[in-house]
Design an enzyme around this catalytic site. Structure first.
Site, PDB file in Angstrom:
ATOM      1  N   ARG A  35       4.730  52.497  82.437  1.00 32.34           N
ATOM      2  CA  ARG A  35       4.041  53.094  83.573  1.00 32.34           C
ATOM      3  C   ARG A  35       4.862  54.152  84.286  1.00 32.34           C
ATOM      4  O   ARG A  35       4.405  55.269  84.457  1.00 32.34           O
ATOM      5  CB  ARG A  35       3.642  52.000  84.576  1.00 32.34           C
ATOM      6  CG  ARG A  35       2.778  52.521  85.714  1.00 32.34           C
ATOM      7  CD  ARG A  35       2.466  51.438  86.734  1.00 32.34           C
ATOM      8  NE  ARG A  35       1.836  50.282  86.132  1.00 32.34           N
ATOM      9  CZ  ARG A  35       1.536  49.175  86.813  1.00 32.34           C
ATOM     10  NH1 ARG A  35       1.827  49.092  88.090  1.00 32.34           N
ATOM     11  NH2 ARG A  35       0.971  48.147  86.209  1.00 32.34           N
ATOM     12  N   HIS A  81      -6.283  53.563  77.750  1.00 31.38           N
ATOM     13  CA  HIS A  81      -5.590  53.252  79.005  1.00 31.38           C
ATOM     14  C   HIS A  81      -6.511  52.416  79.890  1.00 31.38           C
ATOM     15  O   HIS A  81      -7.259  52.959  80.712  1.00 31.38           O
ATOM     16  CB  HIS A  81      -5.212  54.564  79.712  1.00 31.38           C
ATOM     17  CG  HIS A  81      -4.143  54.407  80.752  1.00 31.38           C
ATOM     18  ND1 HIS A  81      -2.839  54.090  80.452  1.00 31.38           N
ATOM     19  CD2 HIS A  81      -4.182  54.529  82.095  1.00 31.38           C
ATOM     20  CE1 HIS A  81      -2.124  54.040  81.562  1.00 31.38           C
ATOM     21  NE2 HIS A  81      -2.925  54.298  82.579  1.00 31.38           N
ATOM     22  N   TYR A 125     -17.554  66.920  88.899  1.00 33.84           N
ATOM     23  CA  TYR A 125     -17.736  68.329  89.235  1.00 33.84           C
ATOM     24  C   TYR A 125     -16.773  69.255  88.498  1.00 33.84           C
ATOM     25  O   TYR A 125     -16.945  70.466  88.538  1.00 33.84           O
ATOM     26  CB  TYR A 125     -17.550  68.549  90.744  1.00 33.84           C
ATOM     27  CG  TYR A 125     -18.553  67.819  91.592  1.00 33.84           C
ATOM     28  CD1 TYR A 125     -19.911  68.032  91.439  1.00 33.84           C
ATOM     29  CD2 TYR A 125     -18.137  66.907  92.558  1.00 33.84           C
ATOM     30  CE1 TYR A 125     -20.839  67.360  92.221  1.00 33.84           C
ATOM     31  CE2 TYR A 125     -19.048  66.229  93.349  1.00 33.84           C
ATOM     32  CZ  TYR A 125     -20.399  66.460  93.169  1.00 33.84           C
ATOM     33  OH  TYR A 125     -21.313  65.793  93.936  1.00 33.84           O
TER      34      TYR A 125
END
Length: 742
Positions: A35, A81, A125
Site C-alpha cells: 500500500r 484492486h 464526468y
C-alpha cells in the site's frame, strides 16, 4: 460416543498479546508492502501499477480515444484492486495532475483538480487514457519482461512490477505513510537522471559527489527556486534523508513614477494557492508583515500573485525575506528515500542505491526480453524449416495430402518433420505456393538466424547488455529529455543566506501619532502629535487614562499591574476615528489586570520599576519589549502587591514616597540593574506601601505639582537624603495629598 466426538475443535486458545502481535504484524507488513511504499524498480505503489495495467488492458493508448474514469476505476477495483473506488479514482486523478506529477502518467480530459486545492470532478464526468511516459513504463509486458501473479480472486494475472524504461521513482517522486515508517521523495528531471544512469553504467563505483554533479537536486513540476546549500543536498542524497528549502519565484514589476509591485509567478510544490493567498491576507490583517499592503490573485492558466507594498521605500528583497519567513512562499520539502528493494525489503536508500536498483532491474528486463525473443525466433525457425522442405518437395507433399487419410504422420516420417512443422505445412494456404514465397522464406530465415546470433552474443556479454541499456536510456532521453516539450528543468538553484531580522523602521513609513488609552482599555492612534490635553470623545461611561506622543515605528509598552510588559507596534494601532479597539484584542491581558503605565522605550534608555511592596530595580528599556501577545514578566509581584512605578531614569538620585507620606531620597547607584526579578527594597514601611518614585538630578532639586497645579521645586533635600531601605521623613509642606509627584 457421538459421531462428532472425533472431530477436532475449531477453537484455538492463545494468549491475547501473541494473538494481537501476530495480527498487527500481518497488517503492518501488508501496509508496508502492498500500500504505502513504492518499489525502487518502477517507482510505483500497487494501486498506481494496477491502474496503468488496467488501462493498458482497456487499450487506452496515448494516441487512442478516452474512456470514462468511472469505467477505469471500476475495472481496477473489480479485477485487481479490491478497495474503494473513490481511493482508486483519487490515485488516478493525481497521476493526471501536471502540478503534482513531473511527468504525468495519465492523460486526463475534464476537471482533474487544480493548484488551488479544488478536488477533481466526479469520475462520471471525466475521461482518461494513458500518457506517453506510461508507454515507456509498460513497454515489454507482452515479452515476458517481468513476472506475473494471480489477482486477488485468482481469475486473472497482474504484473508484480512494470518493466519501467526510465527511473520513475525519482522522476515523479513518491510519498506514503506505512506502519512505523514513511517515505517522501521529490520529483527530479528525467534528462539529469538518465545522465546519472549513463555515468553509473560507465563507472559503477562513481562517487556521490560526481553523481550529484549530474543530478544537482529535485525538479518540481511547479518550478520554484531551491536555496538549500550544496553540501546539505549532497548529504541528503548520500544518506537518503534530508530536506530542501524551496522558495517561490518572484520578480519586481515597475509601474512607473516610482511605483512598483512584486509578482509571484511560481509557488512551492504541494502548496495550495488558495491557502497561500489566505495566509498572506492574514499577515496583512494581523499586521505581522507591516510593509505588505495588499495581495491579489491574478492567475489564469499561469500563476500570478501580486503583492503590493504599503510603502514604496521598503526594499523588495527585505519584504520578500519577511514573507518567506512567515508564509508558505518558502517551505522545507523533506527527503526520506524509504523504498522497497526487489519489492520485498523496505530500506532507506541513497540516490546511488536507488539508481542501482533501477539499472539492475533494466538488465533483468533486457535479459528476459532477449530470451523471450530467442524463444520466438526458435519457434519461427522451426516452422520456416518445415515450409522450405515443403517447397523443395512440393509435388510429393501435395500427393501425400491428397491421397493419405492421415497425412500428418506420413509427412513426419517421410521428411523427418516435427509435429509443429507438419501442422504448419497442413495449415498453409494455397496462395503461399508461389516461387516468390520460397525466396521470402529463405530471406526471413537468414534474417532470424542473424538476429538470433546477435541475441546469443548479447546474453553472453554483460558489456553488450549495459551498452544496450544505455542506448535505450538515450532513446528515452530524446523522447522526454530537456529538448522535448516540457522536459527542461523548471526548478532553479540560488544562494540564500538566512533571512535577517528586518528592523521595523525599514518596513513601516515613519509618521507621528498620538496614542490614547481610555480607562476601560480602549486604544487608538490619532495622526500627528495632537495636544495631550485636547478634548477627545469616549464611549459612555468611559474616560481618558493615558495620552502620549509616539511614531508608527515605535514599540509601545503597556505595563500591567501584574508586573508584565505588553507590547504593541504603533503602526498596528487602530486609527483615531471612532473609539478605537479594546487593547485586550491585541494582547493577552487578563481581565483582572489593570494597565498602570504607557511608555515608548528607546534604545539606551533605562527605567526604574517598583512594586507597591517597595521593591524595585533598574531595567534596560530593551528588556521591557515583549515578542509575544502574552507579554513578558519583568517585575515579580506578589498579591496583593501591584506595579507602582515605571519611569524613565534621568539624573543621579531616586525620590521615593510611601502611602504614609514619608519621603526618602537616595543615590541611584544603590539600585541594581536587572532584566527581570523582584528587585531590592527602596523604602521601609511599618504599614502601607510605596506610593510613587521618580529619578532626578540632586543639584537641580526635586519638583512636584502642588494642589493648585503649580510646579514647586525643593533644592534643600538634606533632611530627606538617606540610605536605600530607610524609612524616610514626612514630605515637605505643600506635597500633593495623593502622594504622587505628578
Amino acid at each position: 460416543m457421538s459421531e462428532n466426538d472425533d472431530i477436532p475443535s475449531a477453537t484455538v486458545s492463545e494468549t491475547l498479546s501473541r494473538a494481537i502481535g501476530e495480527r498487527y504484524l500481518t497488517y503492518a507488513l501488508s501496509t508496508i508492502m502492498h500500500r504505502a511504499l513504492p518499489d525502487a524498480r518502477d517507482g510505483l505503489k500497487p494501486v498506481h501499477r494496477r491502474i496503468l495495467f488496467a488501462m493498458r488492458e482497456l487499450k487506452l493508448s496515448p494516441t487512442g480515444g478516452f474512456r470514462k474514469s468511472a469505467k477505469i476505476s471500476g475495472d481496477v477495483m473489480g479485477n485487481y484492486h479490491p478497495h474503494g473506488d473513490a481511493a482508486i479514482y483519487d490515485a488516478m486523478a493525481r497521476l493526471a495532475q501536471d502540478f503534482a506529477m513531473r511527468y504525468p502518467l495519465v492523460d486526463g480530459q475534464g476537471n482533474f483538480g487544480n493548484i488551488d486545492g479544488d478536488n477533481p470532478a466526479a469520475s462520471r464526468y471525466t475521461e482518461a487514457r494513458l500518457a506517453h511516459p506510461s508507454e515507456a513504463l509498460l513497454d515489454g509486458l507482452a515479452e515476458n519482461a517481468v513476472d506475473y501473479r494471480p489477482n486477488y480472486d485468482g481469475t486473472l494475472e497482474e504484473p508484480i512490477v512494470l518493466p519501467a524504461a526510465f527511473p520513475n521513482l525519482l522522476a515523479n517522486g513518491a510519498s506514503g505513510i506505512a506502519v512505523g515508517m514513511a517515505t517522501n521523495i521529490p520529483p527530479h528531471n528525467l534528462d539529469e537522471l538518465v545522465e546519472g544512469c549513463l555515468a553509473m553504467i560507465k563507472t559503477p563505483e562513481i562517487s556521490d559527489e560526481a553523481l550529484v554533479g549530474l543530478i544537482p537536486g529535485p525538479d518540481f513540476p511547479t518550478g520554484g527556486v531551491i536555496v538549500e546549500p550544496r553540501e546539505n543536498i549532497l548529504e541528503a542524497y548520500r544518506t537518503g534523508r534530508g530536506a530542501f528549502r524551496l522558495r517561490a519565484r518572484w520578480e519586481k514589476e515597475d509601474l512607473g513614477r516610482g511605483q512598483w509591485q512584486i509578482v509571484v509567478t511560481e509557488i512551492p510544490y504541494q502548496v495550495q494557492k488558495s491557502k497561500l493567498i489566505e495566509r498572506l491576507a492574514e499577515l496583512i490583517q494581523t499586521r505581522k508583515v507591516p510593509a505588505l499592503g495588499d495581495v491579489r490573485d491574478e492567475s489564469a492558466d499561469d500563476i500570478r500573485i501580486v503583492l503590493e507594498p504599503k510603502v514604496r521605500t521598503v526594499d523588495p528583497e527585505m519584504l520578500m525575506g519577511m514573507l518567506f519567513r512567515n508564509s508558505d512562499l518558502e517551505v522545507r520539502f523533506s527527503l526520506n528515500m524509504n523504498v522497497l528493494i526487489d519489492g520485498r525489503v523496505p530500506k532507506v536508500c541513497s540516490i546511488k542505491e536507488v539508481l542501482r536498483a533501477f539499472l539492475d532491474h533494466r538488465r533483468e528486463v533486457l535479459q528476459r526480453r532477449s530470451q523471450h525473443r530467442m524463444d520466438k525466433i526458435d519457434a519461427r525457425l522451426e516452422v520456416l524449416g518445415g515450409y522450405i522442405i515443403a517447397f523443395l518437395n512440393l509435388d510429393r507433399v501435395i500427393e501425400i495430402i491428397r491421397t493419405e487419410d492421415e497425412p500428418k504422420p506420413v509427412l513426419m516420417a517421410e521428411f523427418e518433420l516435427t509435429e509443429v512443422q507438419a501442422e504448419a505445412i497442413l495449415n498453409m494456404r494455397l496462395r503461399s505456393l508461389r516461387r516468390l514465397e520460397e525466396m521470402e522464406l529463405r530471406r526471413e530465415r537468414d534474417a532470424l538466424v542473424e538476429e538470433r546470433a546477435g541475441l546469443v552474443d548479447l546474453l553472453a556479454s554483460p558489456a553488450k547488455q549495459w551498452k544496450t541499456i544505455g542506448n535505450q536510456l538515450r532513446d528515452v532521453q530524446k523522447q522526454f529529455g530537456k529538448s522535448a516539450p516540457g522536459g527542461a528543468r523548471r526548478t532553479d538553484f540560488a544562494e540564500a543566506g538566512e533571512v535577517e531580522e528586518v528592523p521595523i523602521e525599514a518596513m513601516i513609513e515613519r509618521e507621528p501619532i498620538t496614542v490614547i488609552l481610555s480607562q476601560m482599555g480602549w486604544v487608538r492612534a490619532m495622526k500627528g502629535h495632537q495636544p495631550i490635553d485636547a478634548e477627545v470623545k469616549f464611549k459612555d461611561g468611559d474616560g481618558p487614562r493615558f495620552a502620549m506622543h509616539a511614531e508608527t515605528t515605535d514599540r509601545i509598552v503597556m505595563m500591567g499591574s501584574n508586573g508584565r510588559a505588553y507590547t504593541v507596534l504603533g503602526a498596528n494601532l487602530p486609527g483615531g476615528r471612532g473609539n478605537g479597539e479594546p487593547v485586550r484584542l491585541m494582547v493577552d491581558i487578563p481581565n483582572d489586570v489593570e494597565i498602570t503605565h504607557l511608555l515608548v522605550p528607546k534604545a539606551g534608555e533605562k527605567y526604574l520599576i517598583a512594586s507597591t511592596a517597595g521593591d524595585g530595580f533598574i531595567c534596560p528599556g530593551d528588556e521591557l519589549i515583549a515578542q509575544t501577545k502574552s507579554g513578558k514578566q519583568v517585575l515579580n509581584v506578589r498579591e496583593p502587591g501591584r506595579t507602582a512605578v515605571c519611569v524613565r531614569i534621568e539624573g543621579d538620585h531616586v525620590a521615593a514616597v510611601g502611602e504614609n507620606r514619608k519621603l526618602l531620597v537616595f543615590a541611584l547607584d544603590e539600585l541594581p540593574e536587572m532584566a527581570k526579578g523582584k528587585g531590592v527594597r527602596l523604602q521601609k514601611y511599618k504599614d502601607g506601601g510605596l506610593s510613587d518614585a521618580r529619578c532626578f538630578t540632586l543639584a537641580d532639586g526635586l519638583s512636584w505639582k502642588d494642589p493648585a497645579g503649580r510646579t514647586r521645586t525643593e533644592t534643600d533635600l538634606e533632611e530627606w537624603i538617606g540610605k536605600r531601605a530607610s524609612a524616610g521623613r514626612m514630605a515637605p509642606r505643600g506635597f500633593p495629598r495623593d502622594n504622587k509627584f505628578t
